[in-house]
Write a protein that holds these residues in place. Sequence first.
Motif, PDB file in Angstrom:
ATOM      1  N   CYS A   7      -7.617   2.416 -19.126  1.00  0.00           N
ATOM      2  CA  CYS A   7      -7.722   3.223 -20.353  1.00  0.00           C
ATOM      3  C   CYS A   7      -8.638   4.577 -19.935  1.00  0.00           C
ATOM      4  O   CYS A   7      -9.735   4.241 -19.655  1.00  0.00           O
ATOM      5  CB  CYS A   7      -8.093   2.809 -21.832  1.00  0.00           C
ATOM      6  SG  CYS A   7      -8.354   3.862 -22.891  1.00  0.00           S
ATOM      7  N   CYS A  64      -8.097   0.179 -30.259  1.00  0.00           N
ATOM      8  CA  CYS A  64      -7.572   1.204 -29.265  1.00  0.00           C
ATOM      9  C   CYS A  64      -8.984   2.370 -29.420  1.00  0.00           C
ATOM     10  O   CYS A  64      -8.861   2.855 -30.649  1.00  0.00           O
ATOM     11  CB  CYS A  64      -6.370   1.699 -29.506  1.00  0.00           C
ATOM     12  SG  CYS A  64      -5.976   3.315 -28.850  1.00  0.00           S
ATOM     13  N   CYS A 114       1.006   5.572 -23.755  1.00  0.00           N
ATOM     14  CA  CYS A 114       0.189   6.310 -23.937  1.00  0.00           C
ATOM     15  C   CYS A 114       0.010   7.210 -22.466  1.00  0.00           C
ATOM     16  O   CYS A 114      -0.207   6.504 -21.724  1.00  0.00           O
ATOM     17  CB  CYS A 114      -1.170   5.615 -24.321  1.00  0.00           C
ATOM     18  SG  CYS A 114      -2.689   6.738 -24.597  1.00  0.00           S
ATOM     19  N   LEU A 130      -3.219   6.170 -20.102  1.00  0.00           N
ATOM     20  CA  LEU A 130      -3.093   4.906 -19.267  1.00  0.00           C
ATOM     21  C   LEU A 130      -3.182   5.402 -17.775  1.00  0.00           C
ATOM     22  O   LEU A 130      -2.236   6.149 -17.525  1.00  0.00           O
ATOM     23  CB  LEU A 130      -1.892   4.079 -19.676  1.00  0.00           C
ATOM     24  CG  LEU A 130      -1.740   2.722 -18.646  1.00  0.00           C
ATOM     25  CD1 LEU A 130      -3.017   2.071 -19.052  1.00  0.00           C
ATOM     26  CD2 LEU A 130      -0.582   2.058 -18.993  1.00  0.00           C
ATOM     27  N   VAL A 162      -6.721  -2.415 -19.941  1.00  0.00           N
ATOM     28  CA  VAL A 162      -6.020  -2.673 -21.300  1.00  0.00           C
ATOM     29  C   VAL A 162      -5.444  -3.925 -21.478  1.00  0.00           C
ATOM     30  O   VAL A 162      -5.299  -4.396 -22.643  1.00  0.00           O
ATOM     31  CB  VAL A 162      -4.834  -1.469 -21.552  1.00  0.00           C
ATOM     32  CG1 VAL A 162      -5.563   0.072 -21.457  1.00  0.00           C
ATOM     33  CG2 VAL A 162      -3.812  -1.646 -20.526  1.00  0.00           C
ATOM     34  N   CYS A 222      -0.174   0.726 -25.394  1.00  0.00           N
ATOM     35  CA  CYS A 222      -0.847   1.460 -24.033  1.00  0.00           C
ATOM     36  C   CYS A 222       0.060   1.833 -23.128  1.00  0.00           C
ATOM     37  O   CYS A 222      -0.192   2.962 -22.523  1.00  0.00           O
ATOM     38  CB  CYS A 222      -1.746   0.244 -23.679  1.00  0.00           C
ATOM     39  SG  CYS A 222      -2.971  -0.290 -24.866  1.00  0.00           S
ATOM     40  N   TRP A 256      -3.030   1.487 -32.022  1.00  0.00           N
ATOM     41  CA  TRP A 256      -2.470  -0.062 -32.336  1.00  0.00           C
ATOM     42  C   TRP A 256      -2.548  -0.415 -33.619  1.00  0.00           C
ATOM     43  O   TRP A 256      -3.276   0.249 -34.514  1.00  0.00           O
ATOM     44  CB  TRP A 256      -3.590  -1.239 -31.688  1.00  0.00           C
ATOM     45  CG  TRP A 256      -3.931  -1.153 -30.424  1.00  0.00           C
ATOM     46  CD1 TRP A 256      -3.111  -0.565 -29.403  1.00  0.00           C
ATOM     47  CD2 TRP A 256      -4.887  -1.653 -29.570  1.00  0.00           C
ATOM     48  NE1 TRP A 256      -3.580  -0.900 -27.906  1.00  0.00           N
ATOM     49  CE2 TRP A 256      -4.604  -1.513 -28.061  1.00  0.00           C
ATOM     50  CE3 TRP A 256      -6.044  -2.363 -29.838  1.00  0.00           C
ATOM     51  CZ2 TRP A 256      -5.309  -1.886 -27.096  1.00  0.00           C
ATOM     52  CZ3 TRP A 256      -6.918  -2.772 -28.967  1.00  0.00           C
ATOM     53  CH2 TRP A 256      -6.517  -2.630 -27.393  1.00  0.00           C
ATOM     54  N   ARG A 280       0.402  -4.390 -28.709  1.00  0.00           N
ATOM     55  CA  ARG A 280      -0.422  -3.448 -28.116  1.00  0.00           C
ATOM     56  C   ARG A 280      -0.388  -3.090 -26.698  1.00  0.00           C
ATOM     57  O   ARG A 280      -0.491  -1.613 -26.492  1.00  0.00           O
ATOM     58  CB  ARG A 280      -1.863  -4.297 -28.275  1.00  0.00           C
ATOM     59  CG  ARG A 280      -2.376  -4.470 -29.598  1.00  0.00           C
ATOM     60  CD  ARG A 280      -3.676  -5.480 -29.534  1.00  0.00           C
ATOM     61  NE  ARG A 280      -4.499  -5.301 -30.696  1.00  0.00           N
ATOM     62  CZ  ARG A 280      -5.720  -5.795 -30.988  1.00  0.00           C
ATOM     63  NH1 ARG A 280      -6.352  -6.224 -29.791  1.00  0.00           N
ATOM     64  NH2 ARG A 280      -6.215  -5.810 -32.004  1.00  0.00           N
TER      65      ARG A 280
END
Length: 104
Positions: free
Chosen positions: A68, A86, A59, A62, A75, A56, A94, A52
């Motif tokens: 997040c 998520c 992503c 982030l 996160v 993140c 996720w 996970r």
Amino acid sequence: MKPAFGASAEPREGCKGCSASVHVTDEQLERVLRKLALHQGSCVSDSQYETRLSNCAACPSLQYGTTCAHCGCFVQVRAKIAAKDCPHPSGSKWVRSPISRSSR
């Protein structure tokens, strides 16, 4: 009066939804994670947690390496909680576990 977790006497920056600073220390995050560890039934496995966190980290939503942009959570904490998912608007990033329930 002692400031709340993550709160700072310094002017806030970035977060429109709260008065606390969006910057947290590793020590603050570790303290929360230690408390979560007391409730193992509510947490994902270490391997799922690492997966996970990797998702993140990759992503673009982030922020500050901890936050997040979609829900404002840290996160490192959200990723440890089995009942969380998520919150990405296009769908979870996720892999779902059998005990995970969507909670945004």
